[in-house]
Design an enzyme around this catalytic site. Structure first.
Site, PDB file in Angstrom:
ATOM      1  N   SER A 163      -1.340 -20.100  26.345  1.00 27.85           N
ATOM      2  CA  SER A 163      -1.538 -18.815  27.022  1.00 27.85           C
ATOM      3  C   SER A 163      -0.407 -17.855  26.691  1.00 27.85           C
ATOM      4  O   SER A 163       0.744 -18.288  26.477  1.00 27.85           O
ATOM      5  CB  SER A 163      -1.556 -19.060  28.532  1.00 27.85           C
ATOM      6  OG  SER A 163      -1.400 -17.854  29.228  1.00 27.85           O
TER       7      SER A 163
ATOM      8  N   TYR B 186       2.094 -22.554  36.288  1.00 27.18           N
ATOM      9  CA  TYR B 186       1.022 -22.595  35.291  1.00 27.18           C
ATOM     10  C   TYR B 186       1.613 -22.376  33.889  1.00 27.18           C
ATOM     11  O   TYR B 186       1.338 -23.130  32.944  1.00 27.18           O
ATOM     12  CB  TYR B 186      -0.018 -21.516  35.619  1.00 27.18           C
ATOM     13  CG  TYR B 186      -1.044 -21.283  34.549  1.00 27.18           C
ATOM     14  CD1 TYR B 186      -2.072 -22.200  34.332  1.00 27.18           C
ATOM     15  CD2 TYR B 186      -1.007 -20.138  33.747  1.00 27.18           C
ATOM     16  CE1 TYR B 186      -3.022 -21.986  33.348  1.00 27.18           C
ATOM     17  CE2 TYR B 186      -1.958 -19.916  32.765  1.00 27.18           C
ATOM     18  CZ  TYR B 186      -2.961 -20.837  32.565  1.00 27.18           C
ATOM     19  OH  TYR B 186      -3.893 -20.626  31.596  1.00 27.18           O
TER      20      TYR B 186
ATOM     21  N   LYS C 180       1.937 -24.830  30.253  1.00 25.34           N
ATOM     22  CA  LYS C 180       1.594 -24.436  28.875  1.00 25.34           C
ATOM     23  C   LYS C 180       2.791 -24.631  27.946  1.00 25.34           C
ATOM     24  O   LYS C 180       2.657 -25.151  26.833  1.00 25.34           O
ATOM     25  CB  LYS C 180       1.130 -22.973  28.849  1.00 25.34           C
ATOM     26  CG  LYS C 180      -0.153 -22.709  29.630  1.00 25.34           C
ATOM     27  CD  LYS C 180      -1.344 -23.465  29.069  1.00 25.34           C
ATOM     28  CE  LYS C 180      -2.639 -23.113  29.744  1.00 25.34           C
ATOM     29  NZ  LYS C 180      -3.740 -24.004  29.354  1.00 25.34           N
TER      30      LYS C 180
END
Ligand code: UDP
Length: 233
Positions: free
Chosen positions: A14, A38, A42
């Site tokens: 991302s 989050y 990644k």
């Protein structure tokens, strides 16, 4: 994967790994950081992939850094249907348009941007899917190692510009509530697309208006997401 002798991997990373970039467009060489859990997942998985390749260079790995995927399949059969209150802008806008929520809360209108709201690089999910096909094709090249590519359009669009495009596509008014900035949000982020164009031979085709058209087509046919269709069970 070891059991099946598989040493090829495409990982969905991302643009959040760029944190709050000092400048735009973001190239794949920019420094990486995590501003939320989050993003940290990644970043960690990207690191693991790079380590796997270092430990065994028979691996071929492509890390795709998605910018902001929106829209839906043009058929109106496949779209996003988040559980609970959507975190992302466009699923929330869609739920306001179909009458499931009263208003959109805009997180910050005092950024140094065209209208004070945050700027992101929205791309159509069908372009994103095509980016994966391009990545799969690239995996058949010799010695690609572990490579990273941005998947974005290279264009920045503000929250208010997205809302206005969705209002046009849906012919619905989206009531707005102006609120504080959301912690961890970048001001402006959009992709450099040069590397993906050059090496994957991929570039996004769809415009913001087409993203909103296809998202509204899905939303209006399925106002309660997959629960809407009679054969959903
Ligand atoms: N945003 C907003 N209201 C919402 C959700 C998002 O104003 O209910 C803004 C957010 O501050 C950001 C942009 O919309 O400027 C895109 O947010 P999203 O969460 O979709 O993507 P991300 O911030 O992860 O790039």
């Amino acid at each position: 994967m070891a059991d099946h002798g598989c040493k090829k991997l495409v990982f969905s990373s991302s643009a959040t790994v760029y944190g709050c970039p000092k400048e735009v467009p973001c190239t794949e060489e920019f420094p990486l950081s995590a501003t939320n859990p989050y993003g940290r997942t990644k970043l960690f998985i990207e690191e693991i992939c790079r380590d796997i390749y270092c430990s065994d260079n028979e691996w071929k790995i492509i890390l795709l850094r998605y910018f902001n995927p929106v829209g839906a399949h043009p058929s109106g059969y496949i779209g996003e249907d988040p559980r609970g209150i959507p975190n992302n802008l466009m699923p929330f806008v869609q739920q306001v348009a179909v009458g499931r929520r009263p208003a959109l809360t805009v997180f910050g209108n005092d950024y140094s941007t065209v209208d004070g709201t945050g700027v992101r690089d929205y791309l159509h999910v069908v372009d994103l899917a095509d980016g994966h096909i391009a990545a799969l094709n690239k995996l058949s090249d010799r010695n690609i190692g572990c490579e990273v590519y941005n998947l974005g359009t290279g264009k920045g669009t503000s929250v208010l510009e997205m809302v206005s495009a969705f209002e046009k596509a849906s012919e619905k008014k989206i009531p707005l509530i102006m609120a504080e900035r959301r912690a961890g949000d970048a001001e402006v982020i959009y992709a450099s697309t040069d590397k993906a164009e050059r090496e994957l031979k991929w570039r996004a085709k769809y415009s913001i208006d087409e993203m909103c058209r296809d998202q509204w087509n899905w939303a209006s046919k399925n106002p309660c997401g997959y629960e809407s269709s009679s054969d959903s069970k």
